[in-house]
Design an enzyme around this catalytic site. Structure first.
Site, PDB file in Angstrom:
ATOM      1  N   TYR A  95      -4.424   5.670  -1.690  1.00 32.17           N
ATOM      2  CA  TYR A  95      -5.244   5.846  -0.499  1.00 32.17           C
ATOM      3  C   TYR A  95      -6.089   4.602  -0.267  1.00 32.17           C
ATOM      4  CZ  TYR A  95      -4.116  10.808  -0.614  1.00 32.17           C
ATOM      5  OH  TYR A  95      -3.452  12.005  -0.600  1.00 32.17           O
ATOM      6  N   GLY A 104      -1.270  -4.806   4.944  1.00 28.62           N
ATOM      7  CA  GLY A 104      -0.259  -5.232   3.980  1.00 28.62           C
ATOM      8  C   GLY A 104      -0.603  -4.900   2.542  1.00 28.62           C
ATOM      9  N   LEU A 105      -1.711  -4.217   2.324  1.00 31.57           N
ATOM     10  CA  LEU A 105      -2.106  -3.890   0.947  1.00 31.57           C
ATOM     11  C   LEU A 105      -1.144  -2.890   0.312  1.00 31.57           C
ATOM     12  CD1 LEU A 105      -5.985  -3.570   1.368  1.00 31.57           C
ATOM     13  CD2 LEU A 105      -4.679  -5.516   0.498  1.00 31.57           C
ATOM     14  N   GLY A 106      -0.614  -1.975   1.102  1.00 32.15           N
ATOM     15  CA  GLY A 106       0.309  -0.970   0.568  1.00 32.15           C
ATOM     16  C   GLY A 106       1.520  -1.603  -0.085  1.00 32.15           C
ATOM     17  N   TYR A 140       7.542   4.305   3.035  1.00 30.03           N
ATOM     18  CA  TYR A 140       8.219   4.492   1.751  1.00 30.03           C
ATOM     19  C   TYR A 140       9.707   4.169   1.867  1.00 30.03           C
ATOM     20  CZ  TYR A 140       3.894   6.885   0.490  1.00 30.03           C
ATOM     21  OH  TYR A 140       2.583   7.204   0.253  1.00 30.03           O
ATOM     22  N   LYS A 142      10.999   2.008   3.903  1.00 28.78           N
ATOM     23  CA  LYS A 142      11.043   0.544   3.971  1.00 28.78           C
ATOM     24  C   LYS A 142      10.913  -0.064   2.570  1.00 28.78           C
ATOM     25  CE  LYS A 142       7.691  -2.448   5.093  1.00 28.78           C
ATOM     26  NZ  LYS A 142       6.538  -2.997   5.731  1.00 28.78           N
TER      27      LYS A 142
END
Length: 173
Positions: A95, A104-106, A140, A142
């Protein structure tokens, strides 16, 4: 971006961050009663202390520009929310605060999770995603995850469906 493993001394910050980010993500799609029931069950002091001290779970704080942006929870073996083979690692929670989404942190966090899985000799990463969280499902996919099952997720008196997704980390030769 920096990632730091949490410990029990981070309990209060983790608790506040968990409640803030979960509410921002799912608050508008659930009743206040169901949301509050879940927040109390999942993020109370006793529950989070148990998770923080479980040898098969790890929490990580994610920082962007020295500011706390979000967190990640990884589980192996007995800590996984679904019984999986020993060669699986679960991403149970990831989260971000609203201000840090879509930066872009994910992608970076999932790359970190994959590295942790490889360090732990895990061949697969799995996770659950709410059936109506289409942006997360797309992300996910991707990242290479495929849906393989589903399970029920209870929030207060609401029974919801989470899709289970996995990514195989083994490189076939």
């Amino acid at each position: 971006m920096k990632i730091r493993q949490c410990n029990v001394n981070d309990l209060k910050v983790l608790q506040d961050l968990s409640r803030e980010t979960y509410t921002a993500t799912f608050g508008q799609d659930n009743t206040e009663e169901n949301l509050n029931a879940y927040l109390e069950e999942a993020y109370n002091t006793e529950q989070l202390t148990s998770e923080l001290t479980n040898q098969d779970s790890r929490f990580y704080f994610i920082y962007q520009d020295e500011q706390l942006a979000g967190y990640l929870k990884l589980n192996i073996l007995t800590a996984q929310s679904e019984k999986m083979p020993d060669n699986y690692m679960e991403v149970e929670r990831v989260y971000f605060k609203t201000a840090y989404q879509h930066l872009g942190l994910g992608t970076k966090v999932f790359n970190f999770a994959e590295e942790r899985a490889k360090e732990l000799s895990k061949d697969n990463i799995c996770l659950g995603v709410w059936e109506f969280n289409y942006p997360a499902q797309k992300f996910y996919q991707k990242m290479g995850f495929e849906r393989f099952s589903e399970h029920k997720f209870i929030m207060g008196d609401s029974v919801q469906t989470d899709f289970l997704m996995k990514k195989n980390l083994r490189v076939e030769k």
